[in-house]
Scaffold this active site. Structure first.
Site: not given
Ligand code: CP
Ligand code: NVA
Length: 316
Positions: A110, A137, A140, A232, A273, A301
């Site tokens: 990540r 993502h 997700q 989101d 999400c 998830r």
């Molecule tokens: N939706 C999601 O990816 O959550 P986190 O950022 O908590 O991993």
């Molecule tokens: N768009 C958001 C998603 C978090 C799961 C981000 O990148 O912070």
């Protein structure tokens, strides 16, 4: 289980769903449902396997889904943040990938750049899973479509409407998975936040093949008839300096009871999400109310992530 498809997953990374055929995504969704049905059983399918979890950005769901899905079946996950390892600073991503590939069965990443997850995949020799980058993502949106199907059955022909920051990683990934699976996908966003044309053009022939209608608009009335309304955060991780600008641009696009009523349906579900900033992109009465499936979505998830690991690590 279709063994030919199963064979295609062994050793495979998940960097973006653009790399996956519709039937392969279908396989992962069906496997995820099976994994969920088996919840609580004591299978130990990851025994002897190891997983490196690399995080440049914070996470609750993604980290916990990978750790618990892998650990509860006998695998050994190792969490490595950029406070722990040299990733691109002092040691190149290539060299880190080579070393991790000698010690781990798989890697989750990540972080910021899509190119980092691609380099990890090309240099490590083990499956690499994209747990979120600035661009995509993918794990997700598997959970999102699984949740849609739990409520409405086969996703083909259903209407999913994303309202908010149309150019972010989640909106982009939804566009890809909907194009592949024949889900009608509408992005409602101010023009300044439209998804990039390159992605729209990439998805056009895919959606033409699947029958998905992909729309980008700033007209909130286009939420009409949606099976699911999705939003989101307005400022994604790494964009904190844009917060004031985003609030100004996106305040008319808040998902609240008035917006949900524009679907004209009583059975529309709300998806997010998470994490959510209640009072910005969504009001508490929507996300905590009866239309919300955000908590099922969060649980899913784990099931979808377990399915990806079972298939790619040949543990089925
Ligand atoms: N939706 C999601 O990816 O959550 P986190 O950022 O908590 O991993
Ligand atoms: N768009 C958001 C998603 C978090 C799961 C981000 O990148 O912070």
């Amino acid at each position: 289980m279709n063994s030919t498809i199963n064979e295609k997953f062994k050793g495979r990374s998940l960097l973006t769903l653009l790399d996956y055929e519709a039937e392969e995504i279908r396989f992962l969704l069906d496997l995820s449902k099976q994994v969920k049905a088996e919840k609580g059983s004591c299978k130990q399918r990851f025994t002897g396997k190891t997983l490196a979890l690399l995080f440049e950005k914070r996470s609750t769901r993604t980290r916990c889904a990978f750790e618990t899905a892998f650990g509860e079946e006998g695998g050994h996950p190792v969490f490595l943040s950029t406070a722990d390892i040299q990733l691109g600073a002092k040691e190149s991503v290539e060299d880190t990938a080579r070393v991790l590939g000698r010690m781990f069965s798989a890697i989750q990443f990540r972080g910021f750049k899509q190119s980092t997850v691609e380099t990890l995949a090309s240099c490590s020799g083990v499956p690499v899973y994209n747990g979120l980058t600035d661009s995509f993502h993918p794990t997700q949106v598997l959970a999102d479509i699984m949740t849609l199907e739990e409520n409405f059955g086969d996703c083909k022909g259903k209407k999913l409407c994303f309202v908010g920051d149309g150019r972010n990683n989640v909106a982009r990934s939804l566009m890809v998975i909907c194009s592949k699976l024949g889900v009608h996908f509408t992005v409602i966003t101010p023009p300044a936040l439209n998804p990039d044309w390159e992605l729209i053009e990439l998805c056009a022939p895919i959606s033409a093949g699947s029958g998905a209608k992909i729309r980008v608009t700033d007209d909130l009335s286009e939420v009409s008839g949606s099976d699911a309304v999705y939003t989101d955060v307005w400022t994604s991780m790494g964009e904190e300096d844009k917060k004031a600008e985003r609030i100004a641009l996106l305040s008319p696009y808040q998902v609240n009871p008035t917006l949900m009523a524009k679907t004209g349906r009583a059975d529309t579900i709300f998806l997010h999400c998470l994490p959510a900033v209640k009072g910005e992109e969504v009001t508490a009465d929507v996300i905590d109310g009866p239309m919300s499936r955000a908590w099922d979505e969060a649980e899913n998830r784990k099931h979808t992530i377990k399915a990806i690991m079972l298939a790619s690590l040949d543990c089925l």
